[in-house]
Design a protein around this motif. Structure first.
Motif, mmCIF file in Angstrom:
data_model
loop_
_atom_site.group_PDB
_atom_site.id
_atom_site.type_symbol
_atom_site.label_atom_id
_atom_site.label_comp_id
_atom_site.label_asym_id
_atom_site.label_seq_id
_atom_site.Cartn_x
_atom_site.Cartn_y
_atom_site.Cartn_z
ATOM 1 N N SER A 46 19.918 73.507 57.671
ATOM 2 C CA SER A 46 19.523 72.158 58.062
ATOM 3 C C SER A 46 19.906 71.209 56.941
ATOM 4 N N ASP A 47 20.156 69.946 57.292
ATOM 5 C CA ASP A 47 20.451 68.949 56.262
ATOM 6 C C ASP A 47 19.221 68.109 55.945
ATOM 7 N N SER A 48 18.061 68.555 56.399
ATOM 8 C CA SER A 48 16.813 67.857 56.126
ATOM 9 C C SER A 48 16.408 68.047 54.671
ATOM 10 N N LYS A 49 15.880 66.997 54.065
ATOM 11 C CA LYS A 49 15.439 67.051 52.669
ATOM 12 C C LYS A 49 13.909 67.038 52.577
ATOM 13 N N THR A 50 13.225 67.162 53.690
ATOM 14 C CA THR A 50 11.776 67.091 53.721
ATOM 15 C C THR A 50 11.167 68.346 53.106
ATOM 16 N N VAL A 51 10.215 68.139 52.213
ATOM 17 C CA VAL A 51 9.477 69.243 51.620
ATOM 18 C C VAL A 51 8.029 69.086 52.070
ATOM 19 N N GLN A 129 17.163 76.550 55.337
ATOM 20 C CA GLN A 129 17.855 76.475 54.069
ATOM 21 C C GLN A 129 18.862 75.323 54.143
ATOM 22 N N PRO A 130 19.187 74.719 52.997
ATOM 23 C CA PRO A 130 20.112 73.592 53.029
ATOM 24 C C PRO A 130 21.515 74.005 53.450
ATOM 25 N N LYS A 133 27.355 72.139 50.987
ATOM 26 C CA LYS A 133 28.103 70.882 50.937
ATOM 27 C C LYS A 133 29.581 71.168 51.130
#
Length: 134
Positions: A46-51, A129-130, A133
């Motif tokens: 996922s490209d979400s940065k939410t923690v 997981q991210p 890039k």
């Protein structure tokens, strides 16, 4: 006539005891930290940065095995496990069930865990997981 000597106050601060206090605080926080135990699954990207905060971790393998703190449990036990953890947290409004689903897990299994969380009126999130890039 004797002259009186004026004693100047010492303006230095001793930091020797401060290092002891910092060391004790470090030990305290290390011992009381909530370590998340996640079975080493390949997670979806996922490209979400939410923690988000983690209160309880429920793992699901692609073979439909359920895990709580890296311990294999039966699906029928999940509701009781989540309910017990919720009660233990004094029914904290920020209680969150983190679902760690391996890539290839049938989505119906994830939905069932989300239904249990919804029934208990607690938040649920899906761990990812991210994305690499490019």
């Amino acid at each position: 006539m004797p002259l009186k000597r004026r004693r100047k106050p010492n303006a230095e601060f001793s930091v020797a005891s401060l290092t002891d206090i910092i060391f004790l605080l470090l030990i305290f926080f290390m011992l009381t930290a909530n370590f998340v135990q996640v079975k080493p699954f390949e997670l979806p990207e996922s490209d979400s940065k939410t923690v988000a905060p983690t209160s309880i971790v429920i793992g699901i393998s692609k073979n439909s095995d359920f895990y709580h703190d890296a311990t294999l449990v039966q699906f029928q036990q999940l509701e009781e496990i989540i309910k017990a953890a919720f009660v233990k947290s004094n029914q904290n409004k920020d209680f969150t069930v983190t679902i760690v689903a391996e890539v290839g897990t049938p989505f119906e299994e994830v939905i069932e865990v989300m239904k249990i969380a919804g029934k208990l009126k607690v938040k649920s999130i899906l761990a990812t997981q991210p994305k690499p890039k490019s």
